[in-house]
Write a protein that holds these residues in place. Structure first.
Motif, PDB file in Angstrom:
ATOM      1  N   HIS A  85       1.000  -1.154   0.073  1.00 20.97           N
ATOM      2  CA  HIS A  85      -0.054  -0.028  -0.144  1.00 20.97           C
ATOM      3  C   HIS A  85       0.886   1.073   0.078  1.00 20.97           C
ATOM      4  N   HIS A  87       1.664   5.205  -2.261  1.00 21.38           N
ATOM      5  CA  HIS A  87       1.304   6.216  -3.171  1.00 21.38           C
ATOM      6  C   HIS A  87       2.557   7.098  -3.589  1.00 21.38           C
ATOM      7  N   LYS A 212      -9.139   0.186  -6.821  1.00 20.59           N
ATOM      8  CA  LYS A 212      -9.140   0.428  -5.632  1.00 20.59           C
ATOM      9  C   LYS A 212     -10.569   1.479  -5.350  1.00 20.59           C
ATOM     10  N   HIS A 275      -6.221  -0.577   5.478  1.00 22.90           N
ATOM     11  CA  HIS A 275      -6.546   0.249   6.917  1.00 22.90           C
ATOM     12  C   HIS A 275      -7.212  -0.534   7.831  1.00 22.90           C
ATOM     13  N   ASP A 342       0.876   2.664   3.393  1.00 21.29           N
ATOM     14  CA  ASP A 342       0.339   3.990   3.001  1.00 21.29           C
ATOM     15  C   ASP A 342       1.755   5.086   2.812  1.00 21.29           C
TER      16      ASP A 342
HETATM   17 ZN    ZN Z   1      -3.686   5.136   1.015  1.00 20.00          ZN
END
Ligand code: ZN
Length: 428
Positions: A85, A87, A212, A275, A342
Motif C-alpha cells: 500500500h 502512493h 481501488k 487500513h 500508505d
Molecule cells: Zn492509501
C-alpha cells in the motif's frame, strides 16, 4: 506489404532459434546468514547463485573461477521486501491543506517527477515490489512510472498500480470550496452499479492492475466504542464493481476504516481491506472464510493522528487505539495480514519499514511480520511464483541488513544491500 511482413516475422523467428543466446551474467552472493522466506530458521554461510535476473541456486556450492562474488558475509540476506500500500504520487498529507495544495499547485508532470524519486526511495529502502494504490488526482501517471521502471528508464521497484481509484460523488477531496468552482478530485467519481462497471472497464483499458475503492468516510466513535462511518458505495454498487473487476481477472482493494465500509466491502467480495481501523468480529470471520487480506497500515495512523487532531479531528487519536485492538483481534482470528504502509500519506523521506515494529508491538512474532512483507504480500499480488522467497527460479530480488531482524525488527529499517532482478542498486 502484408506478405513482406510475414517473411520478416518468419526470418526473425528463425534467427531467434539459431542464434546462440548470450550467457546470463552469473553473480554469487556470499550471505553470512540467510532467511529464505519459506522457513523461519535462518541458515548460516549460504551462497546464492544468480543467473541474469533470476536465482539459480541457493546452497553451499563454491563460485567458479572468475565469477563475481558479492561479499555479504557480515549481513543477513532476505527476500526483497514488498509494500502492498503506497502512493508514489503523494508527498505526505497530514492535513487536508497538505493534500489540497498538491492537487492545486502542482501539475501532474511535476508530481510525476516527484513520483519517480519516491519510487527510487522505495527501492533503496529495500522494497523491491510495491502495490501503488492510486495517484490522488494525478490520473494514470502511475501507469507511466511503472512503464519507465519496466523499460529500465528509471530505477524503481516492481509495481502494480491502481490508477485513479473510485468514490461516490461528493465524498472525496477536494471538498469545501465554493460551489461555483469546479475543483479537481483525488478520485474518479462513480455512481450506480452500471457506472461502476463502466469505470472498471475504463480504468483497466488505461492500464491499471488493481481497482481501488473508497468504501467509507466521516468516522466517529460510538458510546460503545465501535468506530462508525458513513458508507460511500451501496452494497449493490460495490458488488457490481467487484464482479466486473474479477470478470476481467483483476482484483479490488477497498479503503475501509470502520464498521459499515468494512462490512460492505467484505460482503461484496473485495480482495483486500485497507487500513481497517475497526473490523467487527463477524467480518473478521468472513474475511477468514473468503481469504480476504487485511493491510493494516498502522504507522501512518499514528503519524497523522497528532496533526489531524490539532486541526480539530480528534477522532484520529481514538482511531490509533481502536486500530491496535483490531490488529490483535485479526491476528487471533487468523486473517491473512499483508504488509502495507500508505507511504506517501507520510513523507517518502521516512522509511516505511517503521511499520514492522508496530506489527510486533501489536502481537506478531518478528518472523510473522517479515512474512507479511514477503510470501503473504506476494500471494496478495498473485506473484507467489515469482517473488516473496529466495528459491531457484524466482526473480533475484534480494536485500540484506546488518543484524538479525528476528531479534531486532528495527534492522529492517537498515537495509544496506538491494538487488532487484539481478541488478544491484545498493551495496554495503
Ligand atoms: Zn492509501
Amino acid at each position: 506489404m502484408k506478405h513482406l511482413l510475414a517473411v520478416a516475422v518468419l526470418l526473425g523467428s528463425l534467427a531467434a532459434q539459431t542464434a546462440p543466446a548470450a550467457p546470463a551474467k552469473i553473480t554469487y552472493l556470499r550471505c553470512g546468514t540467510l532467511i529464505d522466506g519459506k522457513s523461519d530458521a535462518p541458515q548460516k554461510n549460504v551462497m546464492v547463485r544468480v543467473a541474469g535476473e533470476r536465482i539459480e541456486a541457493v546452497g553451499t556450492a563454491a563460485p567458479g573461477a572468475g565469477a563475481e562474488v558479492i561479499d555479504l558475509s557480515h549481513e543477513v540476506c532476505l527476500p526483497g521486501l514488498i509494500d502492498t500500500h503506497t502512493h508514489v504520487l503523494l508527498q505526505g498529507d497530514i492535513t487536508a491543506d497538505d493534500y489540497d495544495v498538491q492537487l492545486l499547485k502542482s501539475s501532474t508532470p511535476y508530481r510525476t517527477i516527484l513520483g519517480t524519486i519516491a519510487a527510487r526511495r522505495a527501492l533503496e529502502y529495500g522494497f523491491t515490489t510495491i502495490r501503488d494504490l492510486e495517484t490522488e488526482g494525478a490520473g494514470y501517471a502511475d501507469v507511466d512510472i511503472r512503464k519507465a521502471i519496466n523499460n529500465g528508464v528509471i530505477p524503481g521497484p516492481r509495481m502494480q498500480v491502481a490508477g485513479r481509484s473510485m468514490d461516490v460523488t461528493g465524498a472525496y477531496p477536494l471538498l469545501g470550496y465554493s460551489w461555483e468552482l469546479k475543483m479537481p478530485k483525488g478520485v474518479q467519481e462513480v455512481d450506480g452499479a452500471e457506472g461502476g462497471r463502466k469505470a472498471v472497464r475504463e480504468q483497466i483499458s488505461n492500464g491499471v492492475d488493481w481497482i481501488k475503492v473508497y468504501s467509507d468516510r466521516s468516522y466517529y466513535v460510538r458510546p460503545d466504542g465501535v468506530l462508525d462511518d458513513i458508507p460511500t458505495f451501496t452494497l449493490e454498487e460495490l458488488k457490481a464493481i467487484v464482479d466486473e473487476t474479477h470478470r476481467e481477472r483483476r482484483k479490488v482493494a477497498s479503503h475501509a476504516a470502520a464498521l459499515n465500509g468494512v462490512h460492505n466491502s467484505v460482503e461484496a467480495g473485495v480482495d483486500s481491506i485497507e487500513h481497517g481501523q475497526y473490523i467487527a468480529d463477524a467480518d473478521l470471520k468472513t474475511m477468514v472464510a473468503h481469504g480476504t487480506y487485511y493491510v493494516p497500515t498502522l504507522f501512518v495512523g499514528e503519524y497523522v493522528a497528532e496533526g489531524r487532531a490539532a486541526t480539530g479531528a480528534k477522532v484520529w487519536l481514538d482511531m490509533v487505539r481502536i486500530h491496535e485492538d483490531t490488529f490483535r483481534r485479526a491476528l487471533k482470528a487468523g486473517v491473512k495480514i499483508a504488509f502495507g504502509t500508505d507511504a506517501g500519506g507520510f513523507d517518502w523521506k521516512i522509511n516505511p519499514a517503521k511499520e514492522f515494529p508496530l506489527m510486533v508491538k501489536g502481537g506478531m512474532a518478528p518472523a510473522q511480520a517479515l512474512h507479511s512483507a514477503n510470501m503473504t504480500a506476494a500471494e496478495l499480488l498473485g506473484m507467489q511464483d515469482k517473488i516473496g522467497s529466495l528459491e531457484a527460479g524466482k526473480f533475484a530480488d534480494i536485500v540484506a541488513v546488518p543484524g538479525d531482524p528476528m531479534r531486532d525488527i528495527q534492522q529492517l529499517e537498515k537495509v544496506n544491500f538491494v538487488m532487484k532482478g539481478g541488478v544491484v542498486y545498493v551495496r554495503p
